[in-house]
Write a protein that holds these residues in place. Structure first.
Motif, PDB file in Angstrom:
ATOM      1  N   THR A  27      32.200  55.875  21.657  1.00  0.00           N
ATOM      2  CA  THR A  27      33.410  56.687  21.784  1.00  0.00           C
ATOM      3  C   THR A  27      34.645  55.982  21.244  1.00  0.00           C
ATOM      4  O   THR A  27      35.647  56.629  20.979  1.00  0.00           O
ATOM      5  N   GLY A  28      34.585  54.669  21.134  1.00  0.00           N
ATOM      6  CA  GLY A  28      35.754  53.905  20.736  1.00  0.00           C
ATOM      7  C   GLY A  28      36.640  53.556  21.925  1.00  0.00           C
ATOM      8  O   GLY A  28      37.741  53.049  21.749  1.00  0.00           O
ATOM      9  N   CYS A  29      36.181  53.837  23.127  1.00  0.00           N
ATOM     10  CA  CYS A  29      36.964  53.610  24.348  1.00  0.00           C
ATOM     11  C   CYS A  29      36.444  52.438  25.172  1.00  0.00           C
ATOM     12  O   CYS A  29      36.844  52.274  26.333  1.00  0.00           O
ATOM     13  N   ALA A  30      35.588  51.620  24.617  1.00  0.00           N
ATOM     14  CA  ALA A  30      34.937  50.554  25.379  1.00  0.00           C
ATOM     15  C   ALA A  30      35.937  49.556  25.955  1.00  0.00           C
ATOM     16  O   ALA A  30      35.819  49.163  27.118  1.00  0.00           O
ATOM     17  N   GLU A  31      36.918  49.146  25.170  1.00  0.00           N
ATOM     18  CA  GLU A  31      37.885  48.163  25.663  1.00  0.00           C
ATOM     19  C   GLU A  31      38.665  48.719  26.852  1.00  0.00           C
ATOM     20  O   GLU A  31      38.976  47.989  27.796  1.00  0.00           O
ATOM     21  N   LEU A  32      38.968  49.999  26.819  1.00  0.00           N
ATOM     22  CA  LEU A  32      39.677  50.624  27.936  1.00  0.00           C
ATOM     23  C   LEU A  32      38.780  50.701  29.173  1.00  0.00           C
ATOM     24  O   LEU A  32      39.240  50.536  30.302  1.00  0.00           O
ATOM     25  N   HIS A  33      37.503  50.941  28.949  1.00  0.00           N
ATOM     26  CA  HIS A  33      36.524  50.954  30.047  1.00  0.00           C
ATOM     27  C   HIS A  33      36.450  49.576  30.702  1.00  0.00           C
ATOM     28  O   HIS A  33      36.447  49.453  31.924  1.00  0.00           O
ATOM     29  N   TYR A  34      36.425  48.537  29.866  1.00  0.00           N
ATOM     30  CA  TYR A  34      36.380  47.182  30.396  1.00  0.00           C
ATOM     31  C   TYR A  34      37.663  46.856  31.167  1.00  0.00           C
ATOM     32  O   TYR A  34      37.620  46.149  32.174  1.00  0.00           O
ATOM     33  N   ALA A  35      38.801  47.381  30.698  1.00  0.00           N
ATOM     34  CA  ALA A  35      40.067  47.157  31.404  1.00  0.00           C
ATOM     35  C   ALA A  35      40.013  47.770  32.805  1.00  0.00           C
ATOM     36  O   ALA A  35      40.502  47.168  33.769  1.00  0.00           O
ATOM     37  N   VAL A  36      39.407  48.950  32.929  1.00  0.00           N
ATOM     38  CA  VAL A  36      39.244  49.576  34.241  1.00  0.00           C
ATOM     39  C   VAL A  36      38.356  48.698  35.122  1.00  0.00           C
ATOM     40  O   VAL A  36      38.677  48.437  36.286  1.00  0.00           O
ATOM     41  N   GLN A  37      37.237  48.233  34.567  1.00  0.00           N
ATOM     42  CA  GLN A  37      36.326  47.392  35.337  1.00  0.00           C
ATOM     43  C   GLN A  37      37.003  46.100  35.798  1.00  0.00           C
ATOM     44  O   GLN A  37      36.835  45.685  36.942  1.00  0.00           O
ATOM     45  N   GLU A  38      37.759  45.481  34.905  1.00  0.00           N
ATOM     46  CA  GLU A  38      38.437  44.239  35.255  1.00  0.00           C
ATOM     47  C   GLU A  38      39.485  44.472  36.335  1.00  0.00           C
ATOM     48  O   GLU A  38      39.615  43.678  37.274  1.00  0.00           O
ATOM     49  N   CYS A  39      40.223  45.559  36.224  1.00  0.00           N
ATOM     50  CA  CYS A  39      41.229  45.882  37.226  1.00  0.00           C
ATOM     51  C   CYS A  39      40.567  46.117  38.581  1.00  0.00           C
ATOM     52  O   CYS A  39      41.043  45.614  39.607  1.00  0.00           O
ATOM     53  N   MET A  40      39.477  46.859  38.586  1.00  0.00           N
ATOM     54  CA  MET A  40      38.764  47.131  39.841  1.00  0.00           C
ATOM     55  C   MET A  40      38.223  45.836  40.449  1.00  0.00           C
ATOM     56  O   MET A  40      38.272  45.654  41.666  1.00  0.00           O
ATOM     57  N   ALA A  41      37.717  44.945  39.610  1.00  0.00           N
ATOM     58  CA  ALA A  41      37.191  43.672  40.114  1.00  0.00           C
ATOM     59  C   ALA A  41      38.317  42.818  40.710  1.00  0.00           C
ATOM     60  O   ALA A  41      38.126  42.161  41.735  1.00  0.00           O
ATOM     61  N   GLU A  42      39.470  42.873  40.073  1.00  0.00           N
ATOM     62  CA  GLU A  42      40.597  42.069  40.540  1.00  0.00           C
ATOM     63  C   GLU A  42      41.213  42.623  41.825  1.00  0.00           C
ATOM     64  O   GLU A  42      41.499  41.877  42.757  1.00  0.00           O
TER      65      GLU A  42
END
Length: 85
Positions: A27-42
């Motif tokens: 989709t081209g949205c992978a980096e944004l997906h990772y940003a969500v995951q990182e925020c949730m982890a933090e």
């Protein structure tokens, strides 16, 4: 035995086999997906990640709209070719 972190991006073998990871990458949205995951982890609280979630959602929506338009363009030429004379 400690289990590996789900946010560890160095595990390329597992990521390559994950169909969700593959779909998001297309989709081209992978980096944004990772940003969500990182925020949730933090933060451990989705409410703290609303801006990241919204940005990811917008990216996915734009991808879906573009994909729908692409599919409609493919269907229209085929539907006129098969019309009876």
């Amino acid at each position: 035995m400690a289990s590996p972190s789900p946010h560890d991006r160095s595990r390329k073998d597992d990521d390559e086999d994950d169909p969700v990871e593959q779909m998001i990458s297309r989709t081209g949205c992978a980096e944004l997906h990772y940003a969500v995951q990182e925020c949730m982890a933090e933060h451990q609280d989705w409410r703290m990640c609303k801006s990241q979630v919204q940005t990811f959602k917008d990216c996915m929506m734009n991808f879906q709209i573009a994909r729908k338009e692409q599919l409609m363009k493919q269907v229209k030429p085929n539907s006129t070719e098969s019309a009876p004379s």
